[in-house]
Design a protein around this motif. Structure first.
Motif, mmCIF file in Angstrom:
data_model
loop_
_atom_site.group_PDB
_atom_site.id
_atom_site.type_symbol
_atom_site.label_atom_id
_atom_site.label_comp_id
_atom_site.label_asym_id
_atom_site.label_seq_id
_atom_site.Cartn_x
_atom_site.Cartn_y
_atom_site.Cartn_z
ATOM 1 N N ILE A 230 0.840 -1.206 0.000
ATOM 2 C CA ILE A 230 0.000 0.000 0.000
ATOM 3 C C ILE A 230 0.870 1.248 0.000
ATOM 4 O O ILE A 230 0.588 2.220 -0.712
ATOM 5 N N LEU B 246 0.736 4.060 -2.969
ATOM 6 C CA LEU B 246 0.531 5.468 -2.647
ATOM 7 C C LEU B 246 1.701 6.300 -3.152
ATOM 8 O O LEU B 246 1.514 7.412 -3.662
ATOM 9 N N LEU C 190 -3.795 5.497 -6.924
ATOM 10 C CA LEU C 190 -4.784 5.477 -5.847
ATOM 11 C C LEU C 190 -5.843 4.395 -6.054
ATOM 12 O O LEU C 190 -6.322 3.802 -5.092
ATOM 13 N N ALA D 268 -4.417 1.312 -4.840
ATOM 14 C CA ALA D 268 -4.237 1.406 -3.392
ATOM 15 C C ALA D 268 -5.553 1.155 -2.659
ATOM 16 O O ALA D 268 -5.581 0.469 -1.628
ATOM 17 N N TRP D 269 -6.660 1.724 -3.151
ATOM 18 C CA TRP D 269 -7.966 1.469 -2.534
ATOM 19 C C TRP D 269 -8.318 -0.013 -2.585
ATOM 20 O O TRP D 269 -8.829 -0.589 -1.614
ATOM 21 N N ALA E 66 -6.111 -1.878 -0.066
ATOM 22 C CA ALA E 66 -6.228 -1.481 1.335
ATOM 23 C C ALA E 66 -7.236 -2.319 2.112
ATOM 24 O O ALA E 66 -7.070 -2.538 3.316
ATOM 25 N N GLN F 38 -2.062 4.275 6.964
ATOM 26 C CA GLN F 38 -2.207 4.151 5.515
ATOM 27 C C GLN F 38 -3.598 4.575 5.073
ATOM 28 O O GLN F 38 -3.757 5.245 4.038
ATOM 29 N N TRP F 39 -4.617 4.210 5.845
ATOM 30 C CA TRP F 39 -5.968 4.653 5.505
ATOM 31 C C TRP F 39 -6.039 6.182 5.493
ATOM 32 O O TRP F 39 -6.660 6.786 4.615
ATOM 33 N N LEU G 101 -4.335 7.595 2.455
ATOM 34 C CA LEU G 101 -5.155 7.313 1.281
ATOM 35 C C LEU G 101 -6.329 8.285 1.207
ATOM 36 O O LEU G 101 -6.653 8.823 0.136
ATOM 37 N N SER H 182 -7.235 11.285 -1.586
ATOM 38 C CA SER H 182 -8.423 10.972 -2.390
ATOM 39 C C SER H 182 -9.633 11.837 -2.081
ATOM 40 O O SER H 182 -10.709 11.611 -2.641
#
Length: 559
Positions: free
Chosen positions: A450, A454, A459, A462-463, A466, A474-475, A478, A482
């Motif tokens: 992740i 990123l 993205l 990454a979503w 995740a 990390q959340w 993100l 976003s």
């Protein structure tokens, strides 16, 4: 008006201290006491963890500067205590010109009074001060003994000044007593310099060596957190070197003493035989090297012996001897191979240097963590030679062993230079994906996959990655990236993290919660649902309203 009166303003304090220390200084305004304005300086005491003496130098071409007895101030920083004193001066700026004039009048009056005293009156005044000031008496006794060349008395006084026992109330010199002991050590250094200047350099050499040995033995029992004793001991070492340059002691004997001090690890000061190169001469340096080699043979794992030997060999310019010395006990990180490579390259032996560096990488190919500079060295030489594919291979091997974001970035940089990133990226992400499925986390707990996505700005991927794997940090990153393109998904992240962030207390926790709420507000704005955020925020304030500090943080962020 305040700046004109004192020569500085609040902006000067902020610039010197930085935002953090300036803000912390605001909380110490009520802790300032004993403020005294002199002609060109201000002194005060600020109560904190301890009572710290502060001095600000005002005006002049160099502007304001500050000194504080706190540990941070002793490192040369303009600390929060200096800020507090400076702000206090600004608050009282209207009285500063009058106080400065009074200080000048006091100094002038004292000078005039002293000048008018007779010899007998001055002697009576000095005797009166000596009766009540032990430190002053010791300093003048030492000067008197040096002036009349009473070397026995000088030795006794220097020995007494170095003796730590009067300060060691419980077997050790505590933090509060270290400055007093340091002043005595500095006084001993001054006496040694005076001996040299008075034609007794040979005697000063011997006394300095006795003092340095005693200091080294005592230093382990001193809380010298501020380094004041170490600085005073360094002054004694400087006095020793100065005396040696005048007395020119036997090079062999001096080499023995210096090597003995170095390998015995006496703690303070850090004596470097190379500082004495002009006194030792070629014969003394050769003797020092032989003694260091013997010491290393007796204790091959001793860092002091090894460090001394390395510096002596390096100073002589014997590259082959230096390589052999390094090769005896290579560091597992690969740092030793790098030092060998750098030494060989400096000697104009670039091919041998690269071979040693490559050998270091081969021998540590499976290690997860090695000195990054070793791989950097090899890749830099490959790049200079146009061997971009070989540089990629090095970065690929390191990534396979390390699997970190830093290794991923280095692979990306090398592969882009070789126009091979697409293929390398696919393989690297596949490996990181496998790590994620095996729950192999990264530096911050979540999968490196992740972090890499990123970092690439991918993205969407990454979503997808995740879900079920990302950690809170990390959340949050993100969501931050976003909030404009995926406001609904980012909003869900912010609200979920905000619920968890409600429980912790303290400044850092409150600032974090405010950042999360600001992110949620931006998402609501993008979605056109600001009323929903207003209602949510009102409920949160009602729930946590008793936390006054939190409420002030939210107010400051406009929440």
């Amino acid at each position: 008006m305040a700046r004109e009166a004192v020569g500085f303003g609040e902006g000067d304090l902020r610039a010197l201290a930085g935002e953090r220390s300036f803000a912390r200084g605001l909380g110490y305004l009520d802790a300032v006491r004993g403020l005294e304005v002199g002609e060109g300086s201000v002194t005060a005491v600020v109560d904190g963890t301890d009572a710290y003496e502060v001095e600000l130098a005002l005006g002049g071409d160099e502007g304001i500067s500050g000194w504080c007895a706190c540990p941070y101030g002793q490192e040369g920083n303009f600390c929060k205590h200096c800020v507090a004193v400076g702000l206090t001066v600004l608050r009282r700026a209207g009285t500063v010109p009058r106080q400065r004039a009074a200080a000048r009048a006091r100094a002038s009056g004292l000078e005039a009074w002293l000048s008018a005293l007779s010899r007998d009156e001055l002697l009576a005044l000095v005797r009166e001060q000596l009766a009540g000031d032990r430190e002053l008496r010791r300093r003048l006794e030492l000067r008197a003994a040096a002036a009349r060349r009473d070397l026995g008395m000088v030795r006794d006084r220097i020995t007494a000044l170095i003796d730590p026992r009067p300060f060691a109330r419980y077997g050790v010199i505590e933090y509060a007593d270290a400055p007093g002991y340091a002043r005595q050590v500095a006084e001993a250094a001054g006496a040694l310099r005076a001996l040299t200047a008075g034609g007794h350099a040979e005697r000063a050499v011997g006394l300095a060596e006795e003092a340095l040995r005693a200091l080294g033995e005592a230093y382990g029992e001193i809380d010298d957190s501020d380094g004041v004793v170490g600085q005073a001991a360094a002054a004694v070492a400087e006095a020793h070197l100065e005396a040696c340059r005048v007395a020119r002691p036997d090079p062999g004997r001096l080499a023995e003493w210096l090597v003995g001090m170095a390998v015995d690890d006496v703690g303070v000061p850090d004596l470097d035989p190379l500082d004495y190169a002009d006194v030792l001469g070629p014969a003394g340096l050769a003797r020092a090297r032989r003694l260091a080699a013997e010491a290393l043979g007796r204790g091959p794992s001793g860092w002091a012996e090894r460090d001394l030997m390395e510096r002596l060999v390096e100073a002589e310019g014997d590259v082959d001897a230096l390589v052999a010395l390094h090769a005896r006990d290579p560091d597992p990180s690969g740092a030793t191979h790098l030092r060998i490579a750098e030494a060989l390259e400096s000697a104009g032996r670039a091919d041998e240097a690269l071979a040693w560096a490559e050998r270091g990488l081969r021998e540590r190919a499976a290690e997860a963590h090695i000195d990054d500079r070793l791989a950097d060295y090899v890749c830099s030489r490959y790049a200079d030679a146009g061997r971009v594919a070989d540089a990629v291979a090095v970065r690929r091997d390191r990534f396979r062993a390390e699997r970190s974001l830093a290794a991923y970035r280095r692979l990306r940089s090398a592969a882009r230079a070789a126009d091979r990133w697409a293929a390398e990226r696919a393989a690297a992400l596949a490996a990181l994906g496998e790590d994620a499925r095996r729950e192999r986390g990264g530096r911050y707990g979540g999968p490196v996959l992740i972090d890499a996505l990123l970092d690439d700005g991918d993205l969407d991927a990454a979503w997808h990655a995740a879900a079920g794997h990302a950690d809170d940090g990390q959340w949050e990153r993100l969501a931050d990236l976003s909030r404009e393109t995926r406001p609904a998904e980012a909003l869900g992240v912010y609200l979920r993290l905000a619920e968890r962030a409600k429980e912790p207390t303290g400044d850092r926790a409150y600032e974090h919660l405010a950042r999360l709420l600001a992110g949620a507000r931006d998402c609501h704005r993008a979605l056109g649902t600001e009323d929903a955020f207003t209602g949510y925020l009102a409920g949160l304030r009602a729930e946590l309203g008793r936390r006054r500090k939190l409420m002030s943080v939210l107010d400051r962020h406009g929440l």
